[in-house]
Design a protein around this motif. Structure first.
Motif, PDB file in Angstrom:
ATOM      1  N   GLY A  47       0.835  -1.192   0.000  1.00 31.64           N
ATOM      2  CA  GLY A  47       0.000   0.000   0.000  1.00 31.64           C
ATOM      3  C   GLY A  47       0.870   1.242   0.000  1.00 31.64           C
ATOM      4  O   GLY A  47       0.629   2.185   0.763  1.00 31.64           O
ATOM      5  N   CYS A  48       1.867   1.247  -0.862  1.00 30.20           N
ATOM      6  CA  CYS A  48       2.884   2.309  -0.839  1.00 30.20           C
ATOM      7  C   CYS A  48       2.337   3.675  -1.219  1.00 30.20           C
ATOM      8  O   CYS A  48       2.942   4.703  -0.891  1.00 30.20           O
ATOM      9  N   GLY A  49       1.193   3.732  -1.912  1.00 28.64           N
ATOM     10  CA  GLY A  49       0.582   5.014  -2.252  1.00 28.64           C
ATOM     11  C   GLY A  49       1.508   5.920  -3.026  1.00 28.64           C
ATOM     12  O   GLY A  49       2.125   5.514  -4.017  1.00 28.64           O
ATOM     13  N   ARG A  78       5.622   7.806  -8.970  1.00 28.92           N
ATOM     14  CA  ARG A  78       6.638   7.797 -10.030  1.00 28.92           C
ATOM     15  C   ARG A  78       7.109   9.209 -10.356  1.00 28.92           C
ATOM     16  O   ARG A  78       8.296   9.437 -10.600  1.00 28.92           O
ATOM     17  N   HIS A  79       6.173  10.158 -10.383  1.00 30.91           N
ATOM     18  CA  HIS A  79       6.549  11.554 -10.656  1.00 30.91           C
ATOM     19  C   HIS A  79       7.486  12.074  -9.569  1.00 30.91           C
ATOM     20  O   HIS A  79       8.507  12.723  -9.868  1.00 30.91           O
ATOM     21  N   LYS A  80       7.182  11.794  -8.327  1.00 27.31           N
ATOM     22  CA  LYS A  80       8.041  12.216  -7.225  1.00 27.31           C
ATOM     23  C   LYS A  80       9.401  11.521  -7.301  1.00 27.31           C
ATOM     24  O   LYS A  80      10.446  12.136  -7.017  1.00 27.31           O
ATOM     25  N   LEU A  86      15.166   8.741  -8.785  1.00 25.30           N
ATOM     26  CA  LEU A  86      15.030   7.376  -8.306  1.00 25.30           C
ATOM     27  C   LEU A  86      14.195   6.567  -9.290  1.00 25.30           C
ATOM     28  O   LEU A  86      13.342   7.116  -9.991  1.00 25.30           O
ATOM     29  N   GLN A  87      14.415   5.271  -9.307  1.00 27.69           N
ATOM     30  CA  GLN A  87      13.656   4.374 -10.180  1.00 27.69           C
ATOM     31  C   GLN A  87      13.127   3.188  -9.383  1.00 27.69           C
ATOM     32  O   GLN A  87      13.645   2.084  -9.470  1.00 27.69           O
ATOM     33  N   PRO A  88      12.080   3.406  -8.608  1.00 31.02           N
ATOM     34  CA  PRO A  88      11.549   2.312  -7.784  1.00 31.02           C
ATOM     35  C   PRO A  88      10.815   1.274  -8.622  1.00 31.02           C
ATOM     36  O   PRO A  88      10.252   1.586  -9.687  1.00 31.02           O
ATOM     37  N   ALA A  89      10.820   0.052  -8.138  1.00 25.09           N
ATOM     38  CA  ALA A  89       9.976  -0.999  -8.718  1.00 25.09           C
ATOM     39  C   ALA A  89       8.608  -0.889  -8.056  1.00 25.09           C
ATOM     40  O   ALA A  89       8.470  -1.153  -6.855  1.00 25.09           O
ATOM     41  N   LEU A  90       7.624  -0.466  -8.845  1.00 28.10           N
ATOM     42  CA  LEU A  90       6.270  -0.267  -8.334  1.00 28.10           C
ATOM     43  C   LEU A  90       5.324  -1.205  -9.066  1.00 28.10           C
ATOM     44  O   LEU A  90       5.365  -1.297 -10.298  1.00 28.10           O
TER      45      LEU A  90
END
Length: 260
Positions: A47-49, A78-80, A86-90
């Motif tokens: 639930g990372c929002g 992703r915009h933030k 940063l390139q998080p795996a979402l």
């Protein structure tokens, strides 16, 4: 499985970070970080929002992924992340059918997110999917709230307004809740307004019935034990102290056995 429409959309998503304000010193931020340092990585933020915890932890070099069922909240995240390079795996997935490419040493379920799953059969399925994604010897940590106790009013109403610093746009939320002691569920009706130069330029009404399930400490413990987690501990708020009987906010920590 018939899955509900995702909740965090439209004005809810746009106003989310604005209405929450500065979260940098929220107690759970420091608590979960200490858990990660104790129990290890990789980490899953359930639930990372919009990335309140995930992006902060990534900036500290933590190997952390995020999952959420709202494409709009994930788009904001992703915009933030782009702004922070940063390139998080979402992953956009419902927890009821969670299927991620790897498993995790530490799993975080912040903001009482499990309580948004009000169907009892569905939450059992969710716990099974979460259990499957914890590495043997890993840990899951989730916050809970007891929403109502006998003798308290069954209805409530609150209003909140905040201004977005970037452009001066204001957001107002008027929230009404009704609690049903028979089902242990809360029902909600929220009005969101977007305000520019004192004028309401957009308004939306969101109803969820039921919206949130309340848990006692014993109910939350049983939920984790039925899923197979061992050495389940209940902690007072976001501390390492054992939960007291009167605690309305508590954290559940469970371990997946090494031999499974």
């Amino acid at each position: 499985m018939n899955l509900p429409e995702y909740e965090y959309r439209g004005l809810i998503a746009e106003a989310w970070d604005v209405l929450r304000g500065d979260t940098s010193n929220w107690a759970d931020r420091h608590f979960y970080l200490a858990v990660i340092r104790q129990y290890g990585q990789p980490v899953l933020d359930v639930g990372c929002g919009t990335g309140r915890l995930l992006l902060d932890y990534m900036q500290q070099g933590i190997d952390i992924d995020g999952v959420d069922n709202s494409p709009e909240m994930l788009a904001i995240c992703r915009h933030k992340a782009d702004q922070l390079h940063l390139q998080p795996a979402l992953y956009e997935q419902y927890l009821e059918c969670l299927a991620l490419p790897r498993k995790y040493q530490t799993m975080l379920v912040p903001s009482s997110s499990l309580q948004l799953i009000t169907d009892l059969a569905a939450v059992e399925q969710v716990m099974a999917r979460l259990y499957e994604h914890v590495l043997p010897g890993g840990v899951i940590v989730a916050s809970f709230m007891t929403l109502w106790q006998a003798g308290e009013p069954l209805t409530s109403e609150e209003e909140q307004t905040a201004v977005r610093a970037a452009d001066g746009v204001a957001f107002r939320r008027v929230a009404r809740t009704w609690f049903d002691p028979v089902s242990d569920c809360e029902h909600t009706e929220d009005v969101y307004q977007k305000i520019i130069d004192g004028h309401v330029v957009e308004e939306a009404l969101y109803r969820r019935s039921p919206a949130t399930r309340s848990y006692s400490q014993s109910q939350a413990r049983a939920l984790f034990e039925r899923a197979g987690f061992q050495h389940v501990r209940l902690l007072s708020g976001f501390t390492n102290d054992a939960a007291k009987p009167e605690d309305r906010l508590f954290t559940v920590m469970g371990h997946k056995p090494l031999a499974v």
